[in-house]
Design a protein around this motif. Structure first.
Motif, short mmCIF file in Angstrom:
data_model
loop_
_atom_site.label_atom_id
_atom_site.label_comp_id
_atom_site.label_asym_id
_atom_site.label_seq_id
_atom_site.Cartn_x
_atom_site.Cartn_y
_atom_site.Cartn_z
N ARG A 174 0.86 -1.17 0.10
CA ARG A 174 0.08 0.18 -0.05
C ARG A 174 0.80 1.32 -0.17
NH1 ARG A 174 -2.84 -1.34 4.12
NH2 ARG A 174 -1.84 0.08 5.54
N ARG A 175 1.82 1.28 0.75
CA ARG A 175 2.91 2.41 0.49
C ARG A 175 3.65 2.63 -0.53
NH1 ARG A 175 5.40 4.01 5.87
NH2 ARG A 175 6.94 4.72 4.53
N GLY A 176 3.40 1.56 -1.39
CA GLY A 176 4.06 1.75 -2.82
C GLY A 176 2.90 2.40 -3.79
N GLY A 177 1.97 2.67 -3.21
CA GLY A 177 1.00 3.38 -4.43
C GLY A 177 -0.30 2.42 -4.69
N PHE A 178 -0.17 1.11 -4.41
CA PHE A 178 -1.19 0.17 -4.76
C PHE A 178 -2.31 0.19 -3.82
CE2 PHE A 178 2.73 -1.44 -6.31
CZ PHE A 178 2.70 -1.77 -7.63
N THR A 179 -3.53 0.04 -4.57
CA THR A 179 -4.86 0.24 -3.86
C THR A 179 -5.68 -1.17 -4.09
OG1 THR A 179 -5.80 1.22 -5.80
CG2 THR A 179 -5.23 2.71 -3.95
N THR A 180 -5.18 -1.93 -5.24
CA THR A 180 -5.94 -3.14 -5.47
C THR A 180 -4.82 -4.28 -5.82
OG1 THR A 180 -8.03 -2.19 -6.04
CG2 THR A 180 -7.76 -4.28 -6.91
N ALA A 181 -5.30 -5.44 -5.51
CA ALA A 181 -4.44 -6.26 -6.06
C ALA A 181 -5.25 -7.98 -6.43
CB ALA A 181 -3.24 -6.92 -5.11
N CYS A 182 -4.62 -8.49 -7.18
CA CYS A 182 -5.32 -10.03 -7.33
C CYS A 182 -4.38 -10.79 -6.72
CB CYS A 182 -5.72 -10.17 -8.87
SG CYS A 182 -6.49 -11.69 -9.06
N VAL A 183 -4.87 -11.75 -5.82
CA VAL A 183 -3.82 -12.89 -5.15
C VAL A 183 -4.45 -14.13 -5.78
CG1 VAL A 183 -5.40 -12.91 -3.18
CG2 VAL A 183 -3.09 -13.74 -2.89
N LEU A 184 -3.39 -14.98 -6.34
CA LEU A 184 -3.33 -16.24 -6.92
C LEU A 184 -2.77 -17.32 -6.14
CD1 LEU A 184 -2.91 -15.01 -10.60
CD2 LEU A 184 -5.09 -15.38 -9.61
N PRO A 185 -3.11 -18.48 -6.40
CA PRO A 185 -2.29 -19.57 -5.89
C PRO A 185 -1.19 -19.82 -6.88
CG PRO A 185 -4.64 -20.45 -5.87
CD PRO A 185 -4.75 -18.99 -6.59
N GLY A 186 -0.07 -20.48 -6.66
CA GLY A 186 1.06 -20.50 -7.30
C GLY A 186 1.09 -21.47 -8.63
N SER A 187 2.00 -21.60 -9.02
CA SER A 187 1.87 -22.45 -10.46
C SER A 187 2.51 -23.90 -10.32
CB SER A 187 2.84 -21.49 -11.42
OG SER A 187 3.91 -21.45 -11.20
N ALA A 188 2.62 -24.44 -9.32
CA ALA A 188 3.03 -25.67 -9.11
C ALA A 188 2.09 -26.81 -9.85
CB ALA A 188 3.40 -26.27 -7.81
N ASN A 189 0.68 -26.71 -9.90
CA ASN A 189 -0.20 -27.58 -10.25
C ASN A 189 -0.52 -27.00 -11.57
OD1 ASN A 189 -0.07 -28.46 -7.80
ND2 ASN A 189 -1.85 -27.49 -6.96
N VAL A 190 -1.08 -28.11 -12.23
CA VAL A 190 -1.80 -27.69 -13.70
C VAL A 190 -3.20 -26.85 -13.47
CG1 VAL A 190 -2.89 -29.00 -15.77
CG2 VAL A 190 -0.86 -30.04 -14.53
N ILE A 191 -3.91 -27.40 -12.49
CA ILE A 191 -4.98 -26.41 -12.02
C ILE A 191 -4.69 -26.27 -10.51
CG2 ILE A 191 -7.27 -25.91 -11.91
CD1 ILE A 191 -7.63 -28.40 -13.91
N MET A 203 3.54 -33.01 -22.77
CA MET A 203 2.27 -33.54 -23.26
C MET A 203 1.26 -34.09 -22.08
SD MET A 203 4.17 -36.10 -26.26
CE MET A 203 5.22 -36.76 -25.03
N GLY A 204 2.25 -34.60 -21.02
CA GLY A 204 1.24 -34.91 -19.91
C GLY A 204 0.63 -33.86 -19.12
N THR A 205 1.03 -32.84 -19.26
CA THR A 205 0.53 -31.45 -18.29
C THR A 205 -0.91 -31.49 -19.34
OG1 THR A 205 2.43 -30.68 -17.68
CG2 THR A 205 0.81 -29.08 -17.95
N ALA A 206 -0.79 -31.40 -20.74
CA ALA A 206 -1.68 -31.07 -21.60
C ALA A 206 -2.85 -31.95 -21.56
CB ALA A 206 -1.34 -30.72 -22.88
N ALA A 207 -2.44 -33.36 -21.32
CA ALA A 207 -3.45 -34.32 -21.35
C ALA A 207 -4.20 -34.16 -19.87
CB ALA A 207 -2.51 -35.64 -21.35
N ILE A 208 -3.54 -34.21 -18.82
CA ILE A 208 -4.19 -33.87 -17.61
C ILE A 208 -5.23 -32.83 -17.70
CG2 ILE A 208 -3.90 -33.20 -15.31
CD1 ILE A 208 -1.49 -34.91 -15.15
#
Length: 387
Positions: free
Chosen positions: A107-124, A171-176
């Motif tokens: 917030r001190r950096g001028g941000f008023t809104t953010a979108c929080v996401l889970p990380g990218s270890a999983n396909v979904i 290929m396995g990632t896309a298949a899952i």
């Protein structure tokens, strides 16, 4: 309450700039922007003489709070639930701490809104959401309604996280991914047809995805992974955007033609894995010039505060200042589906504003005030800040 920010150099991010103007707000909404705005008697006034005034910044891709800052070396955060490549049923909101130290830092950096996401270890990876950075007792009070999104990941991350047996190749990632989306569509269709189905938490979470009602956020770096996302998204009629898109410049015309929003970043990390070897600061400019809507991200937690400075490096590398401002205001607001509320200084929008003592993309500029829904957070620059 009426708030007036007067005498500032105002950048609306909506095509208007004023060398010396007033932004007037009342009850958390912007009521006037311009050079000849009358300030009502009794209004709270911020004299922005010599300062720059912009919309509050919007970070479209963060892991704030989920990373568990501060933590000891070797400690674990809550950003990745690595029990299975498909965790569509997990929700970032269930791990979000509204008292997390990173919130004030950002917030001190001028941000008023953010979108929080889970990380990218999983396909979904699960469900994320957008929120305002004004402190509240619970995260439920901070959430922006209608901003739920589903996180997906391609490339090296899921393959590396599950190399022990569940995923070996791209290929396995896309298949899952295909298999899961197909099952979710069958599940959704059966429900829509009134058939009796056994409740499934993972598939239930994907019903709005396969109906095209929920935005899908796809982590991908290499151009071949981007092409795979385009292929699968077309097969299942997904509403989607791309995260990182490191090699997106190789498919710039195709991305522009399909009106796909790309969130680029982090901008300055080194080539720590093969798929980011072609990361460079010219990518935002190249995609923007091709007609792609670009958002910029730090892809971090408390280090989101450094994003404006890193955007300055993108400006040095060809991104126009106006496009840079859009990439951290109205473009991410559009991505999050809240452009009717956020992202520009226009009458009727939320009073989310930042006041700077210079160009916000300069590394020696300070954010003096962050204003969220008309609430003013004035930053004491004599207090030591984290490096």
């Amino acid at each position: 309450m009426v708030l007036a920010i007067k005498n500032g150099k105002v950048f609306t991010a909506a095509g208007q700039k004023f060398d010396k103007a007033t932004v007037l707000t009342e009850n958390g909404k912007i009521t006037a922007v311009g050079e000849n705005v009358a300030i009502p008697e009794g209004a709270q006034v911020i004299d922005a003489e010599g300062c720059w005034v912009t919309p509050g910044f919007v970070e479209p891709h963060t892991h704030i709070s989920l990373m568990g800052e501060p933590r000891s070396r070797g400690g674990f955060g809550d950003v990745n639930e690595t029990i299975d490549p498909v965790t569509s049923h997990v929700r970032a909101i269930d791990a979000f701490d509204p008292c997390n130290m990173a919130l004030e830092v950002v917030r001190r950096g001028g941000f008023t809104t953010a979108c929080v996401l889970p990380g990218s270890a999983n396909v979904i990876g699960g469900e994320g959401f957008a929120f305002k950075l004004a402190p509240k007792e619970t995260i439920d009070e901070m959430v922006l309604p209608g901003t739920r999104v589903m996180k997906f990941a391609m490339g090296e991350n899921p393959r590396g996280a599950y190399q022990s047996g569940k995923i070996k190749t791209r290929m396995g990632t896309a298949a899952i991914l295909r298999e899961t989306l197909f099952k979710a569509k069958e599940y959704a269709d059966a429900k829509a047809n009134g058939e009796k189905v056994k409740f499934d938490f993972k598939l239930e979470a994907l019903v709005p995805v396969v109906r095209g009602e929920m935005m899908c956020r796809f982590h991908c770096h290499r151009s071949d992974d981007i092409a795979t996302v385009l292929r699968i998204a077309e097969e299942f009629h997904l509403k989607f955007a791309l995260e990182h898109a490191t090699e997106g410049f190789k498919l710039a015309d195709k991305l522009a033609e399909k009106n796909i929003i790309c969130t680029i970043g982090p901008l300055v990390s080194g080539p720590y894995k093969q798929e980011v070897w072609e990361r460079n600061l010219m990518t935002p400019a190249r995609l923007t010039k091709a007609g792609v809507t670009v958002c910029l991200t730090e892809d971090s937690a408390s280090l989101t505060k450094l994003l404006p400075m890193h955007i300055g490096l993108c400006i040095r590398s060809g991104l126009s200042w106006d496009d840079a401002l859009k990439a951290i205001t109205i473009n991410p607001a559009t991505l999050l589906g809240v452009a009717d509320r956020l992202g520009t200084l226009e009458v009727g929008k939320d009073a989310d504003i930042a006041v700077w003592d210079g160009d916000p993309f300069c590394n020696y500029t300070n954010c003096l005030h962050t204003i969220i829904d008309g609430q003013v957070f004035t930053h004491d620059l004599t207090i030591p800040q984290m490096a």
